[in-house]
Write a protein that holds these residues in place. Structure first.
Motif, PDB file in Angstrom:
ATOM      1  N   SER A  75     -26.958 -42.935  43.115  1.00 42.45           N
ATOM      2  CA  SER A  75     -27.993 -42.326  43.972  1.00 42.45           C
ATOM      3  C   SER A  75     -28.865 -43.396  44.611  1.00 42.45           C
ATOM      4  CB  SER A  75     -28.872 -41.373  43.169  1.00 42.45           C
ATOM      5  OG  SER A  75     -28.063 -40.474  42.482  1.00 42.45           O
ATOM      6  N   ALA A  76     -29.135 -44.490  43.845  1.00 40.48           N
ATOM      7  CA  ALA A  76     -29.954 -45.578  44.399  1.00 40.48           C
ATOM      8  C   ALA A  76     -29.234 -46.201  45.599  1.00 40.48           C
ATOM      9  CB  ALA A  76     -30.224 -46.622  43.326  1.00 40.48           C
ATOM     10  N   GLY A  77     -27.925 -46.396  45.451  1.00 38.17           N
ATOM     11  CA  GLY A  77     -27.131 -46.931  46.565  1.00 38.17           C
ATOM     12  C   GLY A  77     -27.175 -45.986  47.761  1.00 38.17           C
ATOM     13  N   LEU A  78     -27.134 -44.693  47.433  1.00 42.91           N
ATOM     14  CA  LEU A  78     -27.157 -43.677  48.503  1.00 42.91           C
ATOM     15  C   LEU A  78     -28.490 -43.702  49.247  1.00 42.91           C
ATOM     16  CD1 LEU A  78     -25.351 -41.429  49.623  1.00 42.91           C
ATOM     17  CD2 LEU A  78     -26.463 -39.847  48.068  1.00 42.91           C
ATOM     18  N   ALA A 135     -22.370 -49.152  40.175  1.00 39.13           N
ATOM     19  CA  ALA A 135     -22.405 -47.860  40.879  1.00 39.13           C
ATOM     20  C   ALA A 135     -23.280 -47.943  42.126  1.00 39.13           C
ATOM     21  CB  ALA A 135     -22.920 -46.776  39.943  1.00 39.13           C
ATOM     22  N   GLY A 136     -24.379 -48.690  42.009  1.00 38.24           N
ATOM     23  CA  GLY A 136     -25.292 -48.823  43.150  1.00 38.24           C
ATOM     24  C   GLY A 136     -24.659 -49.509  44.334  1.00 38.24           C
ATOM     25  N   PHE A 137     -23.636 -50.316  44.060  1.00 39.67           N
ATOM     26  CA  PHE A 137     -22.973 -51.039  45.145  1.00 39.67           C
ATOM     27  C   PHE A 137     -22.190 -50.112  46.078  1.00 39.67           C
ATOM     28  CE2 PHE A 137     -23.049 -55.419  43.215  1.00 39.67           C
ATOM     29  CZ  PHE A 137     -23.610 -56.006  44.338  1.00 39.67           C
ATOM     30  N   PHE A 138     -21.655 -49.019  45.515  1.00 36.91           N
ATOM     31  CA  PHE A 138     -20.674 -48.240  46.277  1.00 36.91           C
ATOM     32  C   PHE A 138     -21.179 -47.784  47.645  1.00 36.91           C
ATOM     33  CE2 PHE A 138     -18.779 -44.191  47.490  1.00 36.91           C
ATOM     34  CZ  PHE A 138     -17.483 -44.633  47.712  1.00 36.91           C
ATOM     35  N   TYR A 139     -22.248 -46.966  47.634  1.00 34.68           N
ATOM     36  CA  TYR A 139     -22.732 -46.410  48.908  1.00 34.68           C
ATOM     37  C   TYR A 139     -23.334 -47.482  49.811  1.00 34.68           C
ATOM     38  CZ  TYR A 139     -21.989 -41.543  47.596  1.00 34.68           C
ATOM     39  OH  TYR A 139     -21.431 -40.340  47.270  1.00 34.68           O
ATOM     40  N   SER A 140     -24.048 -48.448  49.184  1.00 32.18           N
ATOM     41  CA  SER A 140     -24.688 -49.462  50.024  1.00 32.18           C
ATOM     42  C   SER A 140     -23.641 -50.348  50.695  1.00 32.18           C
ATOM     43  CB  SER A 140     -25.702 -50.274  49.227  1.00 32.18           C
ATOM     44  OG  SER A 140     -25.234 -50.525  47.953  1.00 32.18           O
TER      45      SER A 140
END
Lengths: 208, 264
Positions: A101-104, B51-56
């Motif tokens: 979610s943080a990445g999102l 996990a934080g890497f994926f969307y960014s």
């Protein structure tokens, strides 16, 4: 027959909720709990119909994508939160999802706010009318003043920042007033809808 | 990979699902047995970071025709997130059940309301499932009564009562004591009058065209919403976005104390 029952139930429920306007009473509390219960029942159905069935059960059982069972394994880790010994497993899934979610947040923020920043600085010349140009200029001034009001890393004690910050506070008040006005109107529209239902559909006192 | 191909044979599919289930819980049991508390904490931190890497990365990496190597995974990961999130829903139900079953068991004041809550929940869930999947006429009638006769009117009535509370709160907040209160009240009155026939009637004598038409209440109201309110909301939104990014960074880098094992 069902329509008549629905109308009567809706009328009784509406009056039951409005009874709180007189004072706190058992009828209101009954309908309040009824609403929460019905909402929960409806959410259980929605969670299955809109999420679990199309995105998990059907791909796994009907389409044979067996690896969707891992979603169940990961989802079941939440329930270890009740055991202090195994709580780390719940933290594992919660933290991983929070990481995702943080990445999102980076992606969504960039996708939503960068175009908004661009759109906030519109031309004040070469526009269809002088009024449009003035509005564009005013929008930019309001935006900058309000941002300045929330900027705490620089002192607002000296001019011209003190004046701009004060102006920012006034603009915030105008914006909040406008938001308040539209919220009241939205709620009153719902109230008028209920009154129309009671007087037109249920009691048939008024006719259109 | 061949192993991730769909399986059509029902027996093989069932075997595969059961084996994956048992294998997963075996791995978790082994991890629980052999990993120290510190190692478990590091595993959580590492997984959060990865996990934080994926969307960014998917957003920031260069893309050809709007797509990079992570783009095809966005939808499946989004679906997985929704499914895993949906599995957390019963947690809320358990929490609610603990509270309300406690009320019923201990016969606390108003315990029967908790009982009605459970009855309503079961009735709505059962009738919705039976109506949708079994198509039973009785279930359809019960569902219509519960949904259209109770759930929707209760929701609308509940939301509309807020109008009274907002107005009573406004009575206290809008007392004209300073410039800010005057501005807030003025904007609220203009926006409200601009949406009702009476407000429009007040300035109906003004011409429909030209500069003076801007002073008609509906135009003023529209101007407040599209110029002043939009700019203010945008500025507040930018502030929220910066706060959101700062918070996301703290979560991503596991700097939040609550995310650590044993953290409070």
């Amino acid at each position: 027959m069902v329509e008549v029952i629905v109308t009567w139930l809706a009328a009784i429920a509406t009056l039951g909720i409005y009874s709180i306007l007189y004072k706190e009473n058992p009828i209101y509390r009954f309908f309040e709990h009824l609403f929460i219960g019905l909402g929960l029942g409806w959410t259980i159905f929605e969670v299955w119909k809109d999420i679990l069935q199309p995105k998990w059960w059907t791909p796994m059982v009907v389409e044979g994508k067996w690896y969707w069972i891992f979603a169940f394994v990961i989802g079941s880790l939440y329930y270890f939160i009740f055991s202090p010994r195994f709580a780390w497993m719940a933290r594992l899934v919660i933290s991983t999802l929070m990481g995702l979610s943080a990445g999102l947040v980076f992606k969504v923020t960039a996708a939503i706010y960068i175009p908004q920043i661009e759109a906030s600085f519109r031309p004040i010349t070469f526009v269809p009318s002088i009024a449009r140009g003035l509005n564009n200029l005013l929008s930019t001034i309001i935006l900058l003043c309000v941002i300045l009001y929330f900027l705490f890393t620089i002192s607002h004690e000296k001019q011209p920042l003190a004046g701009a910050s004060k102006l920012g506070r006034w603009f915030i008040m105008l914006g909040l007033g406008a938001m308040f006005g539209s919220t009241v109107m939205a709620r009153l529209s719902l109230f008028i809808d209920r009154l129309t239902f009671l007087l037109h559909d249920w009691l048939k006192v008024i006719k259109f | 990979m061949r192993i991730f191909h769909p399986i059509k044979d029902p027996i093989l599919l069932t075997a595969c699902i059961i084996a994956s289930l048992l294998g997963s819980f075996l791995v978790l049991a082994l991890m629980h047995k052999f990993l120290s508390m510190r190692a478990k904490g590091r595993l959580i931190t590492a997984l959060t970071f990865l996990a934080g890497f994926f969307y960014s990365l998917e957003f920031f990496l260069p893309a050809k025709d709007g797509k990079n190597f992570l783009t095809p995974w966005v939808e499946p990961v989004g679906d997985a997130l929704a499914v895993i999130g949906a599995f957390a829903f019963p947690l809320g139900l358990i929490s609610l059940a603990v509270v309300h079953l406690g009320n019923i068991r201990r016969r606390r004041e108003g315990w029967y309301f908790s009982l009605f809550l459970f009855i309503a929940m079961l009735a709505m869930a059962l009738s919705a499932f039976l109506n949708h999947y079994a198509r039973l006429p009785l279930a359809k009638n019960i569902f219509t009564c519960l949904f259209s006769g109770l759930y929707i009117p209760l929701g609308v009535a509940m939301m509309s009562t807020l109008a009274f509370y907002i107005v009573s709160a406004a009575y206290r907040a809008f007392r004209v004591t300073n410039v800010e209160a005057v501005l807030m009240m003025g904007a609220a009155i203009i926006v409200m009058l601009g949406q009702i026939p009476f407000g429009m009637w007040l300035t109906s004598w003004l011409p429909m065209q030209g500069i003076v038409a801007s002073l008609r209440i509906e135009n003023l109201s529209n101007w407040f919403m599209t110029v002043v309110n939009m700019s203010v909301q945008r500025a507040i939104g930018f502030g929220l976005a910066i706060g959101g990014i700062a918070m996301a960074l703290r979560v991503w880098l596991s700097l939040e104390r609550g995310m650590q094992l044993g953290g409070k």
